[in-house]
Design a protein around this motif. Structure first.
Motif, PDB file in Angstrom:
ATOM      1  N   VAL A 212      -3.657   1.873   5.237  1.00  0.00           N
ATOM      2  CA  VAL A 212      -4.458   2.291   6.315  1.00  0.00           C
ATOM      3  C   VAL A 212      -4.784   0.898   7.010  1.00  0.00           C
ATOM      4  O   VAL A 212      -4.840   0.614   8.360  1.00  0.00           O
ATOM      5  N   LEU A 213      -5.311  -0.045   6.453  1.00  0.00           N
ATOM      6  CA  LEU A 213      -5.594  -1.320   7.093  1.00  0.00           C
ATOM      7  C   LEU A 213      -4.393  -1.980   7.707  1.00  0.00           C
ATOM      8  O   LEU A 213      -4.325  -2.408   8.966  1.00  0.00           O
ATOM      9  N   GLY A 214      -3.368  -2.095   7.066  1.00  0.00           N
ATOM     10  CA  GLY A 214      -1.940  -2.565   7.676  1.00  0.00           C
ATOM     11  C   GLY A 214      -1.531  -1.777   8.675  1.00  0.00           C
ATOM     12  O   GLY A 214      -1.152  -2.367   9.886  1.00  0.00           O
ATOM     13  N   ILE A 215      -1.608  -0.372   8.775  1.00  0.00           N
ATOM     14  CA  ILE A 215      -1.142   0.233   9.728  1.00  0.00           C
ATOM     15  C   ILE A 215      -1.968   0.273  10.838  1.00  0.00           C
ATOM     16  O   ILE A 215      -1.496   0.382  12.180  1.00  0.00           O
ATOM     17  N   ASN A 216      -3.162   0.191  10.882  1.00  0.00           N
ATOM     18  CA  ASN A 216      -3.802  -0.053  11.942  1.00  0.00           C
ATOM     19  C   ASN A 216      -3.867  -1.481  12.603  1.00  0.00           C
ATOM     20  O   ASN A 216      -4.279  -1.816  13.847  1.00  0.00           O
ATOM     21  N   LEU A 217      -3.784  -2.725  11.850  1.00  0.00           N
ATOM     22  CA  LEU A 217      -4.166  -3.866  12.123  1.00  0.00           C
ATOM     23  C   LEU A 217      -2.600  -4.737  12.829  1.00  0.00           C
ATOM     24  O   LEU A 217      -2.556  -5.208  13.653  1.00  0.00           O
ATOM     25  N   VAL A 218      -1.471  -3.934  12.129  1.00  0.00           N
ATOM     26  CA  VAL A 218      -0.290  -4.838  12.525  1.00  0.00           C
ATOM     27  C   VAL A 218       0.153  -4.643  13.993  1.00  0.00           C
ATOM     28  O   VAL A 218       0.308  -5.768  14.792  1.00  0.00           O
ATOM     29  N   PRO A 219       0.010  -3.598  14.553  1.00  0.00           N
ATOM     30  CA  PRO A 219       0.423  -3.393  16.179  1.00  0.00           C
ATOM     31  C   PRO A 219      -0.474  -4.336  16.962  1.00  0.00           C
ATOM     32  O   PRO A 219       0.112  -5.086  17.987  1.00  0.00           O
ATOM     33  N   TRP A 220      -1.741  -4.575  16.516  1.00  0.00           N
ATOM     34  CA  TRP A 220      -2.881  -5.171  17.650  1.00  0.00           C
ATOM     35  C   TRP A 220      -2.375  -6.741  17.283  1.00  0.00           C
ATOM     36  O   TRP A 220      -2.487  -7.577  18.471  1.00  0.00           O
ATOM     37  N   THR A 221      -2.307  -7.244  16.110  1.00  0.00           N
ATOM     38  CA  THR A 221      -2.207  -8.562  15.759  1.00  0.00           C
ATOM     39  C   THR A 221      -0.752  -9.084  16.233  1.00  0.00           C
ATOM     40  O   THR A 221      -0.744 -10.143  16.787  1.00  0.00           O
ATOM     41  N   ALA A 222       0.305  -8.093  16.352  1.00  0.00           N
ATOM     42  CA  ALA A 222       1.555  -8.351  16.678  1.00  0.00           C
ATOM     43  C   ALA A 222       1.622  -8.512  18.243  1.00  0.00           C
ATOM     44  O   ALA A 222       2.117  -9.437  18.906  1.00  0.00           O
ATOM     45  N   LEU A 223       0.932  -7.841  19.009  1.00  0.00           N
ATOM     46  CA  LEU A 223       0.791  -7.698  20.240  1.00  0.00           C
ATOM     47  C   LEU A 223       0.301  -9.258  20.892  1.00  0.00           C
ATOM     48  O   LEU A 223       0.855  -9.917  21.569  1.00  0.00           O
ATOM     49  N   VAL A 224      -0.842  -9.580  20.384  1.00  0.00           N
ATOM     50  CA  VAL A 224      -1.513 -10.894  20.607  1.00  0.00           C
ATOM     51  C   VAL A 224      -0.634 -11.904  20.079  1.00  0.00           C
ATOM     52  O   VAL A 224      -0.243 -12.912  20.875  1.00  0.00           O
ATOM     53  N   ALA A 225      -0.171 -12.037  18.753  1.00  0.00           N
ATOM     54  CA  ALA A 225       0.686 -12.943  18.303  1.00  0.00           C
ATOM     55  C   ALA A 225       1.956 -13.190  19.356  1.00  0.00           C
ATOM     56  O   ALA A 225       2.391 -14.462  19.510  1.00  0.00           O
ATOM     57  N   GLY A 226       2.570 -12.120  19.689  1.00  0.00           N
ATOM     58  CA  GLY A 226       3.715 -12.093  20.265  1.00  0.00           C
ATOM     59  C   GLY A 226       3.609 -12.833  21.828  1.00  0.00           C
ATOM     60  O   GLY A 226       4.693 -13.633  22.336  1.00  0.00           O
TER      61      GLY A 226
ATOM     62  N   GLY B 203       0.821  -1.309   0.196  1.00  0.00           N
ATOM     63  CA  GLY B 203      -0.003  -0.200  -0.199  1.00  0.00           C
ATOM     64  C   GLY B 203       0.838   1.225   0.121  1.00  0.00           C
ATOM     65  O   GLY B 203       0.415   2.132  -0.814  1.00  0.00           O
ATOM     66  N   ALA B 204       2.114   1.240   0.529  1.00  0.00           N
ATOM     67  CA  ALA B 204       2.900   2.495   0.744  1.00  0.00           C
ATOM     68  C   ALA B 204       3.455   2.750  -0.544  1.00  0.00           C
ATOM     69  O   ALA B 204       3.698   3.939  -0.803  1.00  0.00           O
ATOM     70  N   THR B 205       3.644   1.621  -1.379  1.00  0.00           N
ATOM     71  CA  THR B 205       4.128   1.804  -2.732  1.00  0.00           C
ATOM     72  C   THR B 205       3.068   2.150  -3.879  1.00  0.00           C
ATOM     73  O   THR B 205       3.713   2.641  -4.861  1.00  0.00           O
ATOM     74  N   ASN B 206       1.964   2.212  -3.308  1.00  0.00           N
ATOM     75  CA  ASN B 206       0.906   2.327  -4.450  1.00  0.00           C
ATOM     76  C   ASN B 206      -0.219   3.291  -3.750  1.00  0.00           C
ATOM     77  O   ASN B 206      -1.314   3.139  -3.922  1.00  0.00           O
ATOM     78  N   LEU B 207       0.317   4.188  -3.229  1.00  0.00           N
ATOM     79  CA  LEU B 207      -0.553   5.239  -2.434  1.00  0.00           C
ATOM     80  C   LEU B 207      -1.658   6.371  -3.582  1.00  0.00           C
ATOM     81  O   LEU B 207      -2.336   6.592  -3.226  1.00  0.00           O
ATOM     82  N   GLY B 208      -0.991   6.048  -5.079  1.00  0.00           N
ATOM     83  CA  GLY B 208      -1.794   6.826  -5.732  1.00  0.00           C
ATOM     84  C   GLY B 208      -2.991   6.212  -6.181  1.00  0.00           C
ATOM     85  O   GLY B 208      -3.879   6.706  -6.666  1.00  0.00           O
ATOM     86  N   SER B 209      -3.235   4.746  -5.987  1.00  0.00           N
ATOM     87  CA  SER B 209      -4.387   4.390  -6.141  1.00  0.00           C
ATOM     88  C   SER B 209      -5.299   3.934  -4.899  1.00  0.00           C
ATOM     89  O   SER B 209      -4.648   4.006  -3.946  1.00  0.00           O
ATOM     90  N   GLY B 210      -6.604   3.913  -5.283  1.00  0.00           N
ATOM     91  CA  GLY B 210      -7.406   3.772  -4.006  1.00  0.00           C
ATOM     92  C   GLY B 210      -7.047   2.451  -3.236  1.00  0.00           C
ATOM     93  O   GLY B 210      -7.228   2.359  -1.918  1.00  0.00           O
ATOM     94  N   GLY B 211      -6.964   1.364  -3.790  1.00  0.00           N
ATOM     95  CA  GLY B 211      -6.763   0.006  -3.208  1.00  0.00           C
ATOM     96  C   GLY B 211      -5.350   0.175  -2.318  1.00  0.00           C
ATOM     97  O   GLY B 211      -5.278  -0.329  -1.233  1.00  0.00           O
ATOM     98  N   GLY B 212      -4.431   0.844  -2.792  1.00  0.00           N
ATOM     99  CA  GLY B 212      -3.079   1.046  -2.073  1.00  0.00           C
ATOM    100  C   GLY B 212      -3.207   1.907  -0.552  1.00  0.00           C
ATOM    101  O   GLY B 212      -2.665   1.634   0.080  1.00  0.00           O
ATOM    102  N   VAL B 213      -4.351   3.038  -0.762  1.00  0.00           N
ATOM    103  CA  VAL B 213      -4.511   3.627   0.368  1.00  0.00           C
ATOM    104  C   VAL B 213      -5.180   2.616   1.345  1.00  0.00           C
ATOM    105  O   VAL B 213      -4.740   2.875   2.465  1.00  0.00           O
ATOM    106  N   VAL B 214      -6.157   1.985   0.998  1.00  0.00           N
ATOM    107  CA  VAL B 214      -6.785   1.058   1.898  1.00  0.00           C
ATOM    108  C   VAL B 214      -5.726  -0.065   2.499  1.00  0.00           C
ATOM    109  O   VAL B 214      -6.023  -0.159   3.638  1.00  0.00           O
ATOM    110  N   GLU B 215      -5.017  -0.720   1.673  1.00  0.00           N
ATOM    111  CA  GLU B 215      -4.162  -1.543   2.071  1.00  0.00           C
ATOM    112  C   GLU B 215      -3.273  -0.866   3.280  1.00  0.00           C
ATOM    113  O   GLU B 215      -2.880  -1.450   4.049  1.00  0.00           O
TER     114      GLU B 215
END
Length: 198
Positions: free
Chosen positions: A36-50, A22-34
């Protein structure tokens, strides 16, 4: 628990892949969605998984299993307050002397009322409970029963050498690194390869 952590850690890799794509494709709508979802989900999933990976690895190594405890006398080698208040948390360096076994050094913590701090000075003899199968698990007794208090008052304990110090072993650090790194790479590759090849 451990394998659930591995699967979730693989999901973290996929989320990192989505974030990167998503960071490399911010010009497209799909890249922005990827992104935003990635930056919001990674910390919480990593906390539980860790947490699941860490707890599961301790259980697999047998470090969470509690063995039988016995009472023993111990010499306070050093005592340092690590928190203040009516009850101080003390970090103790102890020489524990089990019945019929050689003494050993161990680190322990005790919560002690400010009025009782003099009983925990270096050179004093105290009463502890220790785990016979995991000797690094030592619980100093702030108010032992009368018989043990009398024994502690009469005992003279020699310091054990620092080479006798016992501590909790690491929970398979080498293999744990593989369980952390490999799922991340698999998850990231599983997300990025189809996206790049499309």
């Amino acid at each position: 628990m451990f394998w659930i952590g591995v699967v979730l850690w693989c999901l973290v890799g996929g989320e990192l892949g989505a974030l990167t794509h998503g960071a490399t494709n911010l010009g497209s709508g799909g890249g922005v969605v990827e992104f935003v979802l990635g930056i919001n989900l990674v910390p919480w999933t990593a906390l539980v998984a860790g947490g699941l990976l860490k707890a599961g690895s301790r259980r697999r190594a047998g470090l969470d299993v509690k063995g039988p405890t016995e009472r023993a006398l111990a010499r306070v080698e050093s005592s340092r307050a690590v928190s203040e208040g009516p009850d101080h948390l003390l970090r103790l360096d102890l020489t524990v002397v089990p019945e019929g076994r050689p003494g050993y050094r161990v680190d322990a913590h005790a919560r002690v009322n400010v009025m009782d701090l003099a009983h925990w000075e270096a050179g004093r003899t105290v009463v502890v409970d220790y785990d016979t199968t995991h000797p690094w698990r030592v619980t100093p007794l702030v108010h032992p029963d009368g018989a043990w208090t009398g024994r502690a008052a009469l005992a003279r304990i020699d310091s054990a050498p620092t080479t006798s110090r016992v501590s909790e072993p690491p929970a398979g650090r080498g293999s744990l690194r593989v369980y952390w790194l490999l799922p991340l790479l698999v998850g990231a590759a599983a997300y990025l390869l189809p996206a790049v090849l499309a």
